[in-house]
Design a protein around this motif. Structure first.
Motif, mmCIF file in Angstrom:
data_model
loop_
_atom_site.group_PDB
_atom_site.id
_atom_site.type_symbol
_atom_site.label_atom_id
_atom_site.label_comp_id
_atom_site.label_asym_id
_atom_site.label_seq_id
_atom_site.Cartn_x
_atom_site.Cartn_y
_atom_site.Cartn_z
ATOM 1 N N VAL A 384 0.981 -1.084 0.036
ATOM 2 C CA VAL A 384 0.104 -0.075 0.038
ATOM 3 C C VAL A 384 0.865 0.988 -0.006
ATOM 4 C CG1 VAL A 384 -1.941 1.135 1.153
ATOM 5 C CG2 VAL A 384 -1.876 -1.260 1.381
ATOM 6 N N VAL A 386 1.125 5.201 0.284
ATOM 7 C CA VAL A 386 0.289 6.459 1.108
ATOM 8 C C VAL A 386 1.066 7.650 0.896
ATOM 9 C CG1 VAL A 386 -0.978 7.034 3.030
ATOM 10 C CG2 VAL A 386 -0.742 4.766 2.572
ATOM 11 N N CYS A 426 -8.485 -8.705 6.047
ATOM 12 C CA CYS A 426 -9.003 -7.445 6.325
ATOM 13 C C CYS A 426 -9.396 -7.033 7.829
ATOM 14 C CB CYS A 426 -10.136 -7.300 5.604
ATOM 15 S SG CYS A 426 -9.633 -7.182 3.490
ATOM 16 N N GLU A 482 -12.447 -3.012 -5.106
ATOM 17 C CA GLU A 482 -13.217 -3.096 -3.710
ATOM 18 C C GLU A 482 -12.299 -4.076 -3.009
ATOM 19 O OE1 GLU A 482 -17.104 -4.269 -4.409
ATOM 20 O OE2 GLU A 482 -17.690 -2.286 -5.318
ATOM 21 N N MET A 485 -8.766 -2.592 -2.138
ATOM 22 C CA MET A 485 -8.965 -1.430 -1.351
ATOM 23 C C MET A 485 -9.389 -1.641 0.212
ATOM 24 S SD MET A 485 -7.188 0.651 -3.330
ATOM 25 C CE MET A 485 -7.237 2.201 -2.061
ATOM 26 N N LYS A 486 -10.207 -2.656 0.138
ATOM 27 C CA LYS A 486 -10.740 -2.964 1.519
ATOM 28 C C LYS A 486 -9.383 -3.529 2.251
ATOM 29 C CE LYS A 486 -14.045 -5.775 4.135
ATOM 30 N NZ LYS A 486 -15.143 -6.835 3.983
ATOM 31 N N ALA A 488 -6.254 -2.515 1.757
ATOM 32 C CA ALA A 488 -5.422 -1.686 1.866
ATOM 33 C C ALA A 488 -5.942 -0.409 2.988
ATOM 34 C CB ALA A 488 -5.541 -0.712 0.667
ATOM 35 N N GLN A 489 -7.265 -0.414 3.169
ATOM 36 C CA GLN A 489 -7.809 0.225 4.251
ATOM 37 C C GLN A 489 -7.712 -0.222 5.574
ATOM 38 O OE1 GLN A 489 -9.142 3.310 4.214
ATOM 39 N NE2 GLN A 489 -9.687 3.978 2.071
ATOM 40 N N LEU A 492 -4.208 0.600 6.356
ATOM 41 C CA LEU A 492 -3.954 1.645 6.870
ATOM 42 C C LEU A 492 -4.512 2.227 8.230
ATOM 43 C CD1 LEU A 492 -3.203 4.864 5.954
ATOM 44 C CD2 LEU A 492 -5.502 4.746 5.193
ATOM 45 N N GLY A 493 -5.888 1.551 8.369
ATOM 46 C CA GLY A 493 -6.194 1.842 9.878
ATOM 47 C C GLY A 493 -5.294 1.188 10.793
ATOM 48 N N MET A 509 -3.767 7.307 -1.949
ATOM 49 C CA MET A 509 -3.535 5.820 -1.488
ATOM 50 C C MET A 509 -3.879 4.988 -2.714
ATOM 51 S SD MET A 509 -4.666 3.540 1.703
ATOM 52 C CE MET A 509 -6.536 3.530 1.141
#
Length: 607
Positions: A384, A386, A426, A482, A485-486, A488-489, A492-493, A509
């Motif tokens: 990822v 950023v 995830c 989707e 990126m799920k 990746a999110q 990131l979180g 991102m």
């Protein structure tokens, strides 16, 4: 037949010749392609895109192919550029062909919305003055590649809620560990002893790839080499087995196994893990100007000897004539363009070379079939990228990397990870790596003012994304976007939990899956580290078989699969390949150059 006395006299004569060679090389360096006067004071950093593009992005056309080539290299990763640069220093005219639109392989960078991201180089060890790897890289770049040293606290390892810190320095490294693991001093000292022994003896494993294969095979069968050095046993031993013999402390075991590359400790070679940790023991460095500087400064050496590095040149097959490699076919919109050379070198990896570029019947050759059946594809990566609003100083970003593990039993953790679905990943990230390239390179804020970047990495099975194999980037559909990126999110979180000051600073991102890496890097199943780095790969007989020479006359291999993974592994793969092509043990010249340089460094410091 020579009498015993005559044989002794002949042997003595050759020993005297060898001694004379070492004497001349040590004091003068005559006859060596590696010399002190090949290294020049570095020029100012080149940032102009057009100037850099003329080096890194020179497009292929038949008219640009130099005449009377001495060698042709498939792929411009560091393994391909390294062997091409060494051959160029030996006066050879070499053509390097790259399928991507930029040279450098995993060392290339890309820019989006004013941010710059590296793809595969996060930090490099053994770049101290006079160090072997520094000497090699200086020789391959005319000394133009500059390195910025990271903070002494170069890595943090988070295990559950506990954080351990690694510090650079021969004494500082073990002392810091002893402070953090009271009562484990003996285990740490034993590990340091074994690590040093591996580092000192690993060159013997290189001899398995350089000296005649039949001779090495006989020595291995006799177990003589195992008697001479413990490194052969340590390369064949699992990391976990040796760790169990040192300590029962699972956190300490995890710290000595923390540099993940997709293989759990119970299936990875102790030698490889020890070398990885030793690689950074003296400190960590990052190329000033970003990782694309590596290719940018290697390519001029190739051009100076009359060679070229051309991009947008996907090789579709290796051409054979009576079983000998004689050239390659480059796939173009107007059809194939054939380019010929007496030596063909593949930096495409062992699987791509034998399974995609050569006729199917080559794989049925017994030695090829035996070698391929003993190897497997490596684990893929998920990255990822950023972009962050604000400079690294403004955001309080450091050059220290963070490795995150959910628990301290890495075998259990990797087993759990390998059975997870992407959806489960995830929700629960078992392992992740966080790094800030902009904080490692002081020129980043000059080149991209008011911006900084963060890279997140975890392992990812190719099967999660295999249905999109072969499809063009940005044309894989909503479900793919989707899904990636799920994940990746989620990563990131988790990163923002560690660095809460970044919560409202994310400006850009993007994520790269194993199919991304397969598309851009031609890494089979997204395995950026080459063939799987498991114990079976580092059995002595497999090390002996995985050499630069192939079963196809005129065809050689270079890069990570020849030696080991990473930048250093790929460079050594290139040097081993150059040894085979030139029929010369180049490492003797490098060792003697290193000794001369260290002697001068000592003299300078004593003044």
């Amino acid at each position: 037949m020579l009498s015993l006395t005559s044989f002794a006299l002949v042997a003595l004569f050759f020993m005297q010749l060898l001694g004379l060679y070492f004497y001349v090389q040590y004091f003068c360096g005559w006859g060596s392609i590696f010399r002190e006067d090949c290294v020049y004071p570095p020029n100012p950093l080149v940032t102009d895109k057009r100037t850099r593009g003329k080096v890194l992005r020179k497009g292929f056309s038949k008219i640009k192919v130099p005449p009377n080539l001495d060698a042709l290299v498939i792929g411009s990763g560091v393994g391909g550029l390294s062997v091409a640069a060494v051959l160029a220093k030996a006066g050879k005219k070499v053509l390097v062909l790259e399928q991507h639109d930029q040279a450098g392989g995993s060392c290339h960078t890309f820019q989006e919305r004013g941010y710059e991201f590296d793809v595969g180089i996060h930090y490099v060890g053994q770049m101290h003055e006079g160090g072997m790897f520094r000497v090699i890289m200086d020789q391959l770049t005319d000394g133009q590649l500059q390195w910025n040293r990271l903070a002494n606290h170069y890595d943090s390892i988070s295990i559950g809620h506990r954080v351990y810190r690694l510090y650079a320095g021969k004494k500082e490294f073990p002392d810091a560990l002893k402070m953090q693991f009271p009562g484990e001093e003996e285990a740490i000292d034993k590990f340091m002893f074994l690590m040093k022994k591996v580092a000192r003896h690993v060159a013997l494993l290189g001899t398995l790839k350089i000296l005649p294969e039949a001779l090495m095979r006989q020595l291995l069968r006799s177990r003589l080499l195992h008697w001479i050095s413990p490194v052969f046993r340590m390369s064949e031993s699992s990391h976990q087995d040796i760790m169990d013999g040192l300590t029962r402390n699972k956190d300490l075991q995890a710290v000595f196994s923390y540099l993940f590359y997709g293989v759990p400790p119970n299936d990875s070679s102790f030698m490889i893990n020890a070398l990885l940790i030793h690689h950074y023991k003296r400190g960590a460095w990052y190329p000033r100007g970003g990782s694309s500087e590596i290719a940018f400064h290697m390519i001029p050496l190739i051009q100076r000897a009359g060679g070229q590095v051309l991009v947008r040149a996907p090789v579709s097959r290796i051409l054979l004539d009576n079983g000998r490699a004689t050239g390659v076919a480059v796939q173009r919109s107007e059809g194939e363009v054939c380019v010929y050379a007496p030596v063909i070198i593949s930096d495409a990896g062992i699987f791509n070379t034998y399974e995609r570029l050569l006729p199917a019947e080559i794989k049925t050759i017994p030695e090829v079939h035996s070698l391929l059946s003993s190897l497997q594809y490596g684990m893929g990566c998920f990255l990822v990228f950023v972009g962050l609003k604000g400079s690294s100083d403004e955001l309080g970003l450091k050059s220290t990397n963070l490795w995150i593990y959910e628990e301290n039993d890495l075998n259990c953790l990797m087993g759990k990870f390998s059975s997870m679905s992407c959806e489960e990943m995830c929700e629960q990230l078992p392992l992740m790596f966080i790094t800030f390239p902009s904080a490692k390179d002081p020129t980043y804020s000059q080149r991209h003012p008011g911006r900084s970047c963060m890279t997140l990495l975890t392992m990812a099975p190719f099967e999660w994304f295999s249905r999109w194999k072969g499809q063009q980037p940005r044309h894989r559909g909503e479900e793919y976007e989707e899904m990636k990126m799920k994940l990746a999110q989620g990563m990131l979180g988790r990163a923002i939990e560690e660095f809460p000051q970044l919560a409202d600073k994310v400006d850009y991102m993007e994520a790269a899956t194993p199919v991304t890496n397969e598309y851009y890097l031609r890494a089979p199943e997204g395995s950026m580290y080459g063939a799987e780095q498991n114990c079976s790969r580092y059995q002595s007989d497999i090390i002996n078989k995985m050499r630069a020479q192939t079963a196809v006359p005129g065809l050689y291999l270079t890069g990570q699969d020849v030696f080991s993974s990473g930048l250093a592994g790929a460079v050594h793969g290139g040097l081993i390949c150059a040894c085979a092509v030139l029929n010369r043990i180049l490492y003797l010249d490098i060792i003697l150059l290193k000794k001369r340089l260290k002697s001068r460094i000592r003299q300078r410091k004593s003044m």
